[in-house]
Design a protein around this motif. Sequence first.
Motif, PDB file in Angstrom:
ATOM      1  N   SER A 255      37.592  37.882  44.631  1.00  0.00           N
ATOM      2  CA  SER A 255      38.635  38.504  45.450  1.00  0.00           C
ATOM      3  C   SER A 255      38.291  39.961  45.731  1.00  0.00           C
ATOM      4  O   SER A 255      37.437  40.571  45.072  1.00  0.00           O
ATOM      5  N   GLN A 259      39.230  40.893  40.716  1.00  0.00           N
ATOM      6  CA  GLN A 259      39.934  40.377  39.545  1.00  0.00           C
ATOM      7  C   GLN A 259      39.967  38.849  39.452  1.00  0.00           C
ATOM      8  O   GLN A 259      40.250  38.308  38.395  1.00  0.00           O
ATOM      9  N   THR A 260      39.694  38.147  40.548  1.00  0.00           N
ATOM     10  CA  THR A 260      39.768  36.686  40.560  1.00  0.00           C
ATOM     11  C   THR A 260      38.472  36.102  41.103  1.00  0.00           C
ATOM     12  O   THR A 260      37.964  36.555  42.124  1.00  0.00           O
ATOM     13  N   THR A 262      36.706  32.416  42.269  1.00  0.00           N
ATOM     14  CA  THR A 262      37.143  31.112  42.764  1.00  0.00           C
ATOM     15  C   THR A 262      35.944  30.276  43.173  1.00  0.00           C
ATOM     16  O   THR A 262      34.972  30.801  43.729  1.00  0.00           O
ATOM     17  N   SER A 404      40.000  28.573  39.870  1.00  0.00           N
ATOM     18  CA  SER A 404      39.886  30.034  39.783  1.00  0.00           C
ATOM     19  C   SER A 404      40.239  30.542  38.391  1.00  0.00           C
ATOM     20  O   SER A 404      41.021  29.912  37.660  1.00  0.00           O
ATOM     21  N   THR A 406      41.347  34.392  36.552  1.00  0.00           N
ATOM     22  CA  THR A 406      41.824  35.725  36.916  1.00  0.00           C
ATOM     23  C   THR A 406      41.860  36.630  35.702  1.00  0.00           C
ATOM     24  O   THR A 406      42.372  36.242  34.631  1.00  0.00           O
ATOM     25  N   LYS A 408      43.575  39.418  33.783  1.00  0.00           N
ATOM     26  CA  LYS A 408      44.954  39.884  33.776  1.00  0.00           C
ATOM     27  C   LYS A 408      45.056  41.295  33.213  1.00  0.00           C
ATOM     28  O   LYS A 408      44.227  41.729  32.402  1.00  0.00           O
TER      29      LYS A 408
END
Length: 412
Positions: A255, A259-260, A262, A404, A406, A408
Amino acid sequence: MAGLGPGPGAAVPVWLTEDDLGCIICHGLLTCPATLPCGHSFCRGCLEGLWGARGAGRRWSCPTCRQGAAQQPRLQKNTLLQDLADKYSRAARELEADPGRAPSRVPDPGAGPALGSPSHPAQLPAAAQRSRTEVGLELAELAEQLGHIAKSLQSQRPLSEPGPESKPMTSNTFEGTMRDIPHALEEIQEKLRENVMWKEVLEEQTQELLEAPSSSPGPLPDQSHPATRTASQFAQWAINPTFDLGSLSCSLEVSDDGQTVTVSRFSQPYPWSRQRFANCQVLCSQALSSGKKYWEVDTQHCSHWAVGVASWEMSRDQLLGRTRDSWCVEWKGTGQLSAWHMEKETVLGTDRPGVVGIWLDLEVEKLAYYLVADQEKLLFECAVSTSCPLHPAFWLYGLHCGNSLTLKQVKA
């Protein structure tokens, strides 16, 4: 006695996507598929290319479940899978050429009339043409009818013709049994009705939420981060790592905020680099060489995953947790959580953690994994080597596009 299934030559409708017949390595439709002893299948050429890049002396492991063998398994073509892939490809081409036309069925030699032919028109099963609510109501009505039948039988006496080994049923036993049947059927009927009503209410509420205007209340709270959670005991050591684009597999996307990560639907045209993973793996940019560090990973949107740490020197064609310089916990998607290091698996249980906290104490060479809920709960801990800096490391199941993970923000 007649069989219960469709007659010879009958076609049963089956809904497939490309993922069902896809290769996790190339992300394409299976070509000359080979099935490993563990049951997972891949393009034979993809497997040979992946294993050939590892060199001699490496274990031959499955890219999906990572089950390995001491020597390279013999790869034979799975003709059944190849046939299914060919039929899927042909049907996809027909749909692309004429979206309004149903794909034709190629009859097998000697088979009877095909479904969809003039002598055997295609028709969906009756149950598929009705909603679950209608089926549930029909079951409730049937239970009610059975109740009426059982009540009518209460006035009848049983015809007792006991055999040599059987015992005659007494009048009291028969009457007691018949009294129990209507009561049991009434309970079934009530539960069916409650279930149907509950589904109707849930569907109505869901539809209302979907149709609500933008001025309606905000989204439902994130269940992965309960409001009752207290501050993390590791908050003062929390870091905010970001995914490293240089090590990112071409099967993955990151992303904009970093942070993500996929699983991409298509292979990405990233520049070639020796640092790029061949499998669906990625490291974080941050090199951790001293002190105490903590970070959390949301795993709820990934069916199979592994999270842990690895050195930057980890071989890019190897798998996380299977080398001397990588450690991880892994959810296999089959109901098993395990810890991995140097090909050694430690089974931890069958509960899937929605958020995993990772604690790295480089001062005492210790790595620990935590289940993050209202507070941290220890899942597993082990020793790590600090001979070189370690990076947060991740693996995602590559065959399910949209999977995905992420990073946190840790609650302070």
